[in-house]
Design a protein around this motif. Structure first.
Motif, PDB file in Angstrom:
ATOM      1  N   SER A   1       1.301  17.586 -22.063  1.00 54.21           N
ATOM      2  CA  SER A   1       2.115  18.681 -21.531  1.00 54.21           C
ATOM      3  C   SER A   1       2.808  18.213 -20.259  1.00 54.21           C
ATOM      4  O   SER A   1       2.449  17.189 -19.665  1.00 54.21           O
ATOM      5  N   TYR A   2       3.792  18.974 -19.826  1.00 57.50           N
ATOM      6  CA  TYR A   2       4.542  18.612 -18.617  1.00 57.50           C
ATOM      7  C   TYR A   2       3.609  18.475 -17.418  1.00 57.50           C
ATOM      8  O   TYR A   2       3.682  17.496 -16.661  1.00 57.50           O
ATOM      9  N   GLY A   3       2.725  19.440 -17.249  1.00 53.20           N
ATOM     10  CA  GLY A   3       1.793  19.394 -16.130  1.00 53.20           C
ATOM     11  C   GLY A   3       0.863  18.196 -16.202  1.00 53.20           C
ATOM     12  O   GLY A   3       0.540  17.574 -15.184  1.00 53.20           O
ATOM     13  N   GLU A   4       0.418  17.856 -17.413  1.00 51.67           N
ATOM     14  CA  GLU A   4      -0.453  16.690 -17.590  1.00 51.67           C
ATOM     15  C   GLU A   4       0.292  15.401 -17.275  1.00 51.67           C
ATOM     16  O   GLU A   4      -0.277  14.461 -16.702  1.00 51.67           O
ATOM     17  N   GLN A   5       1.580  15.355 -17.629  1.00 47.27           N
ATOM     18  CA  GLN A   5       2.374  14.169 -17.316  1.00 47.27           C
ATOM     19  C   GLN A   5       2.523  14.004 -15.813  1.00 47.27           C
ATOM     20  O   GLN A   5       2.480  12.873 -15.291  1.00 47.27           O
ATOM     21  N   ARG A   6       2.686  15.102 -15.106  1.00 45.75           N
ATOM     22  CA  ARG A   6       2.755  15.038 -13.636  1.00 45.75           C
ATOM     23  C   ARG A   6       1.452  14.481 -13.065  1.00 45.75           C
ATOM     24  O   ARG A   6       1.457  13.628 -12.165  1.00 45.75           O
ATOM     25  N   ARG A   7       0.340  14.949 -13.572  1.00 46.28           N
ATOM     26  CA  ARG A   7      -0.959  14.464 -13.101  1.00 46.28           C
ATOM     27  C   ARG A   7      -1.147  12.980 -13.464  1.00 46.28           C
ATOM     28  O   ARG A   7      -1.709  12.211 -12.676  1.00 46.28           O
ATOM     29  N   LEU A   8      -0.673  12.607 -14.640  1.00 51.40           N
ATOM     30  CA  LEU A   8      -0.776  11.215 -15.059  1.00 51.40           C
ATOM     31  C   LEU A   8       0.025  10.310 -14.129  1.00 51.40           C
ATOM     32  O   LEU A   8      -0.436   9.213 -13.769  1.00 51.40           O
ATOM     33  N   GLU A   9       1.191  10.745 -13.736  1.00 54.92           N
ATOM     34  CA  GLU A   9       2.007   9.936 -12.838  1.00 54.92           C
ATOM     35  C   GLU A   9       1.310   9.752 -11.483  1.00 54.92           C
ATOM     36  O   GLU A   9       1.365   8.680 -10.881  1.00 54.92           O
ATOM     37  N   ILE A  10       0.635  10.795 -11.015  1.00 52.96           N
ATOM     38  CA  ILE A  10      -0.119  10.686  -9.769  1.00 52.96           C
ATOM     39  C   ILE A  10      -1.272   9.704  -9.934  1.00 52.96           C
ATOM     40  O   ILE A  10      -1.527   8.864  -9.059  1.00 52.96           O
ATOM     41  N   ALA A  11      -1.984   9.783 -11.069  1.00 51.77           N
ATOM     42  CA  ALA A  11      -3.094   8.860 -11.328  1.00 51.77           C
ATOM     43  C   ALA A  11      -2.597   7.420 -11.354  1.00 51.77           C
ATOM     44  O   ALA A  11      -3.249   6.521 -10.807  1.00 51.77           O
TER      45      ALA A  11
ATOM     46  N   GLU B   1     -10.036   5.118 -15.921  1.00 53.48           N
ATOM     47  CA  GLU B   1     -10.815   6.263 -16.390  1.00 53.48           C
ATOM     48  C   GLU B   1     -11.267   7.141 -15.226  1.00 53.48           C
ATOM     49  O   GLU B   1     -11.240   8.371 -15.330  1.00 53.48           O
ATOM     50  N   ARG B   2     -11.690   6.517 -14.134  1.00 56.57           N
ATOM     51  CA  ARG B   2     -12.107   7.296 -12.961  1.00 56.57           C
ATOM     52  C   ARG B   2     -10.952   8.133 -12.414  1.00 56.57           C
ATOM     53  O   ARG B   2     -11.130   9.299 -12.034  1.00 56.57           O
ATOM     54  N   LEU B   3      -9.765   7.539 -12.380  1.00 56.83           N
ATOM     55  CA  LEU B   3      -8.615   8.244 -11.819  1.00 56.83           C
ATOM     56  C   LEU B   3      -8.137   9.369 -12.743  1.00 56.83           C
ATOM     57  O   LEU B   3      -7.699  10.421 -12.271  1.00 56.83           O
ATOM     58  N   LEU B   4      -8.217   9.159 -14.044  1.00 56.57           N
ATOM     59  CA  LEU B   4      -7.876  10.236 -14.975  1.00 56.57           C
ATOM     60  C   LEU B   4      -8.854  11.399 -14.826  1.00 56.57           C
ATOM     61  O   LEU B   4      -8.471  12.566 -14.927  1.00 56.57           O
TER      62      LEU B   4
ATOM     63  N   GLY C   1       0.774  -1.230   0.000  1.00 59.07           N
ATOM     64  CA  GLY C   1       0.000   0.000   0.000  1.00 59.07           C
ATOM     65  C   GLY C   1       0.807   1.282   0.000  1.00 59.07           C
ATOM     66  O   GLY C   1       0.317   2.327   0.423  1.00 59.07           O
ATOM     67  N   MET C   2       2.040   1.234  -0.490  1.00 59.59           N
ATOM     68  CA  MET C   2       2.853   2.453  -0.597  1.00 59.59           C
ATOM     69  C   MET C   2       3.171   2.705  -2.064  1.00 59.59           C
ATOM     70  O   MET C   2       3.702   1.840  -2.752  1.00 59.59           O
ATOM     71  N   ALA C   3       2.838   3.901  -2.554  1.00 57.16           N
ATOM     72  CA  ALA C   3       3.107   4.267  -3.943  1.00 57.16           C
ATOM     73  C   ALA C   3       3.872   5.579  -3.971  1.00 57.16           C
ATOM     74  O   ALA C   3       3.819   6.361  -3.016  1.00 57.16           O
ATOM     75  N   ARG C   4       4.548   5.831  -5.073  1.00 56.04           N
ATOM     76  CA  ARG C   4       5.337   7.065  -5.165  1.00 56.04           C
ATOM     77  C   ARG C   4       5.370   7.585  -6.589  1.00 56.04           C
ATOM     78  O   ARG C   4       5.124   6.862  -7.554  1.00 56.04           O
TER      79      ARG C   4
END
Length: 281
Positions: free
Chosen positions: A178-188, A158-161, A104-107
């Motif tokens: 975009s860079y910001g979208e890639q950051r959000r994608l990594e979080i998802a 899809e829910r997480l995106l 249960g640990m993600a990064r």
């Protein structure tokens, strides 16, 4: 129709009241006098702190302070030379990275690590696969259980995106975001592993002020959905605005810990960031 299907903003993990969890002070992660040496270099020196369920803890310090090294020790990339790290009361020092993820640990990473030739949706589905139970035989034979997990993984992705605000880009290759979208994608993708603890390594790097404000709100929403957050970040305005407590490292050693206001006014912290003696800070 389930609540998650009715409300795409709700991640798959059930929400937990963050304030109540912090009030109970239930330990989630314990870094117990950890020292990490690389030859003659001491990267972490007797670092000791506890992260409690439901809080957002900031891990800050000047460049080279040992913040990312600490993350790497927590997530199985490095093994402590001395001391130990416990997650959910279990010692995780020595465990494999995939075992820690399953616990249960993600990064996320300081340098974005996506699969550039895969779509945003496929990248998040990779995270969802962490908990799939389908055997290789079931996958090869395309048995019903395999199809069920594939369908559920796609719906979850899809829910997480949607949750991180880029569902409209789900069919784009990651390299085209975009860079910001890639950051959000990594979080998802990290959230797709159903973490109890999400470790964010400089998620606001390269963001403009508007994007940083949106990220601050996203981090709060993640915590409000029951996911504890450990945050490395250089933007002090963001750190002070979103964290419940802060731990400060300098040259691999903890020099301060406390509430944001306490840490902000701590002479040792001021000296570390300004490069002046404590008595002159």
């Amino acid at each position: 129709m389930s609540d998650t299907e009715q409300n795409p903003k709700v991640p798959v993990q059930a929400a937990a009241p963050a304030v109540e969890a912090v009030g109970k002070r239930e330990p989630l992660l314990e870094v117990d006098h950890v020292t990490l040496r690389f030859g003659g270099v001491v990267a972490l020196n007797d670092v000791d702190f506890t992260l409690y369920k439901g809080e957002i803890l900031g891990l800050i310090g000047p460049n080279g302070a040992g913040k990312t090294t600490c993350f790497n020790a927590m997530t199985g990339i490095y093994q402590p030379t001395e001391g130990q790290i416990r997650f959910l009361g279990q010692k995780i020092s020595g465990k494999k990275r995939h075992q820690i993820t399953r616990m249960g640990m993600a990064r996320t990473f300081q340098n974005i690590r996506l699969f550039p030739e895969m779509t945003a949706l496929e990248n998040v589905q990779v995270g969802a696969d962490a908990h799939h139970k389908t055997s290789v035989i079931s996958a090869l034979l395309r048995l019903p259980r395999h199809w069920k997990e594939e369908r559920e993984g796609r719906e979850k992705a899809e829910r997480l995106l949607e949750f991180v605000g880029i569902r409209n880009r789900m069919h784009e290759f990651a390299r085209n975001l975009s860079y910001g979208e890639q950051r959000r994608l990594e979080i998802a993708r990290a959230l797709a592993t159903d973490p109890k603890l999400l470790c964010l390594d400089e998620p606001a790097a390269g963001f403009n002020p508007a994007e940083k404000e949106e990220l601050l709100q996203l981090i709060r929403q993640i915590r409000d959905q029951g996911v504890t957050v450990l945050l490395i970040e250089h933007d002090m305005r963001l750190v002070m605005g979103v964290t419940d407590r802060i731990v400060v490292l300098e040259f691999g050693k903890k020099i301060a810990e406390g509430l944001p206001a306490e840490v902000r006014d701590n002479p040792k912290v001021v000296a570390a960031y300004l490069g002046v003696p404590d008595d002159a800070a």
